[in-house]
Design a protein around this motif. Structure first.
Motif, PDB file in Angstrom:
ATOM      1  N   ILE A 133      -0.807  -4.112  -5.747  1.00 21.96           N
ATOM      2  CA  ILE A 133      -0.436  -2.756  -5.351  1.00 21.96           C
ATOM      3  C   ILE A 133      -1.700  -1.931  -5.184  1.00 21.96           C
ATOM      4  O   ILE A 133      -2.568  -1.916  -6.061  1.00 21.96           O
ATOM      5  N   LEU A 134      -1.790  -1.236  -4.066  1.00 22.49           N
ATOM      6  CA  LEU A 134      -2.879  -0.294  -3.825  1.00 22.49           C
ATOM      7  C   LEU A 134      -2.246   1.078  -3.627  1.00 22.49           C
ATOM      8  O   LEU A 134      -1.406   1.256  -2.741  1.00 22.49           O
ATOM      9  N   ARG A 135      -2.614   2.033  -4.465  1.00 19.62           N
ATOM     10  CA  ARG A 135      -2.098   3.401  -4.361  1.00 19.62           C
ATOM     11  C   ARG A 135      -3.265   4.343  -4.094  1.00 19.62           C
ATOM     12  O   ARG A 135      -4.299   4.272  -4.753  1.00 19.62           O
ATOM     13  N   PHE A 136      -3.055   5.219  -3.137  1.00 21.97           N
ATOM     14  CA  PHE A 136      -4.060   6.218  -2.781  1.00 21.97           C
ATOM     15  C   PHE A 136      -3.393   7.585  -2.737  1.00 21.97           C
ATOM     16  O   PHE A 136      -2.215   7.704  -2.416  1.00 21.97           O
ATOM     17  N   TRP A 137      -4.183   8.619  -3.048  1.00 25.11           N
ATOM     18  CA  TRP A 137      -3.702   9.994  -2.910  1.00 25.11           C
ATOM     19  C   TRP A 137      -3.978  10.452  -1.495  1.00 25.11           C
ATOM     20  O   TRP A 137      -4.953  10.016  -0.868  1.00 25.11           O
ATOM     21  N   GLU A 138      -3.162  11.362  -1.005  1.00 25.81           N
ATOM     22  CA  GLU A 138      -3.326  11.857   0.361  1.00 25.81           C
ATOM     23  C   GLU A 138      -4.684  12.528   0.583  1.00 25.81           C
ATOM     24  O   GLU A 138      -5.159  12.589   1.706  1.00 25.81           O
ATOM     25  N   HIS A 139      -5.326  13.016  -0.484  1.00 19.81           N
ATOM     26  CA  HIS A 139      -6.601  13.711  -0.323  1.00 19.81           C
ATOM     27  C   HIS A 139      -7.802  12.766  -0.305  1.00 19.81           C
ATOM     28  O   HIS A 139      -8.913  13.192  -0.027  1.00 19.81           O
ATOM     29  N   GLU A 140      -7.589  11.491  -0.584  1.00 25.07           N
ATOM     30  CA  GLU A 140      -8.703  10.539  -0.583  1.00 25.07           C
ATOM     31  C   GLU A 140      -9.178  10.277   0.842  1.00 25.07           C
ATOM     32  O   GLU A 140      -8.417  10.382   1.804  1.00 25.07           O
ATOM     33  N   SER A 141     -10.433   9.902   0.956  1.00 27.52           N
ATOM     34  CA  SER A 141     -11.029   9.626   2.261  1.00 27.52           C
ATOM     35  C   SER A 141     -10.311   8.461   2.945  1.00 27.52           C
ATOM     36  O   SER A 141     -10.230   7.366   2.383  1.00 27.52           O
ATOM     37  N   PRO A 142      -9.781   8.684   4.164  1.00 25.67           N
ATOM     38  CA  PRO A 142      -9.113   7.602   4.876  1.00 25.67           C
ATOM     39  C   PRO A 142     -10.026   6.393   5.098  1.00 25.67           C
ATOM     40  O   PRO A 142      -9.592   5.248   5.004  1.00 25.67           O
ATOM     41  N   GLY A 143     -11.302   6.655   5.354  1.00 21.92           N
ATOM     42  CA  GLY A 143     -12.245   5.552   5.557  1.00 21.92           C
ATOM     43  C   GLY A 143     -12.400   4.698   4.311  1.00 21.92           C
ATOM     44  O   GLY A 143     -12.397   3.466   4.385  1.00 21.92           O
ATOM     45  N   THR A 164      -9.370  -5.971   0.125  1.00 24.22           N
ATOM     46  CA  THR A 164      -8.376  -6.598  -0.753  1.00 24.22           C
ATOM     47  C   THR A 164      -7.550  -7.619   0.013  1.00 24.22           C
ATOM     48  O   THR A 164      -7.349  -8.749  -0.459  1.00 24.22           O
ATOM     49  N   VAL A 165      -7.073  -7.244   1.196  1.00 24.12           N
ATOM     50  CA  VAL A 165      -6.255  -8.162   1.998  1.00 24.12           C
ATOM     51  C   VAL A 165      -7.086  -9.386   2.397  1.00 24.12           C
ATOM     52  O   VAL A 165      -6.619 -10.532   2.285  1.00 24.12           O
ATOM     53  N   VAL A 222       0.847  -1.188   0.000  1.00 25.12           N
ATOM     54  CA  VAL A 222       0.000   0.000   0.000  1.00 25.12           C
ATOM     55  C   VAL A 222       0.888   1.245   0.000  1.00 25.12           C
ATOM     56  O   VAL A 222       1.834   1.342   0.790  1.00 25.12           O
ATOM     57  N   PHE A 223       0.559   2.181  -0.883  1.00 23.28           N
ATOM     58  CA  PHE A 223       1.273   3.447  -0.982  1.00 23.28           C
ATOM     59  C   PHE A 223       0.259   4.579  -0.829  1.00 23.28           C
ATOM     60  O   PHE A 223      -0.778   4.569  -1.496  1.00 23.28           O
ATOM     61  N   ILE A 224       0.552   5.531   0.055  1.00 24.11           N
ATOM     62  CA  ILE A 224      -0.274   6.725   0.186  1.00 24.11           C
ATOM     63  C   ILE A 224       0.591   7.867  -0.328  1.00 24.11           C
ATOM     64  O   ILE A 224       1.547   8.287   0.323  1.00 24.11           O
TER      65      ILE A 224
END
Length: 162
Positions: free
Chosen positions: A134-144, A153-154, A85-87
């Protein structure tokens, strides 16, 4: 660390002008301090997502290398499920919605961000070739929302292993 060892990191107190240490790209002492303060791990978005994922009962490695021979770390690693996971920060990874080109030293910083994006794609490719998800998220995406996607996924991949 003694003050003598830190002299290159602070502006002189005797009124002399600051000169960057050899090999430094910093344009001023203030810019250097600012850049040194930027966190590469344990950012607020990472901490929020990790807290939510942990609350769902999942355990993971933080800032770990998914592959021993790959000198890059993921923000969260689920080894048995092979999930990395990458944020990603909007500025440092060139978010298409929020990236604003720098006004100061634009050649250097735009190239830096382009290299980061290219490295991200290379990391993704290497991990996929090694059988990782691989799961990539942007810092502005909802943490929930991010935490739910990670957990589902896991859980799905762990269930497929059994």
């Amino acid at each position: 660390m003694t003050d003598e060892n830190r002299s290159d990191q602070r502006p002189p107190s005797n009124g002399d002008t600051w000169t960057p240490p050899d090999g430094s790209w910093a344009s001023s002492a203030a810019r250097r301090r600012n850049m040194q303060a930027i966190r590469s791990r344990d950012t607020k978005p990472e901490q929020l997502i990790r807290r939510l994922v942990h609350a769902q009962g999942l355990r993971y490695r933080v800032a770990a290398r998914p592959l021993a021979d790959l000198r890059r770390t993921a923000d969260m690693v689920f080894r048995p499920a092979k999930v990395a996971v990458f944020i990603d920060g909007c500025y440092w990874h060139g978010c298409p919605e929020h990236y604003v080109p720098p006004k100061t030293n634009p050649g250097y910083w735009s190239d830096k961000v382009a290299r980061n994006v290219a490295r991200d794609r290379d990391t993704d490719q290497r991990l996929i070739e090694a059988g990782w998800t691989i799961l990539r998220f942007w810092e502005h995406e909802s943490p929930g929302d991010c935490a739910l996607k990670i957990a589902s996924t896991v859980s799905r991949l762990r269930g497929a292993q059994r």
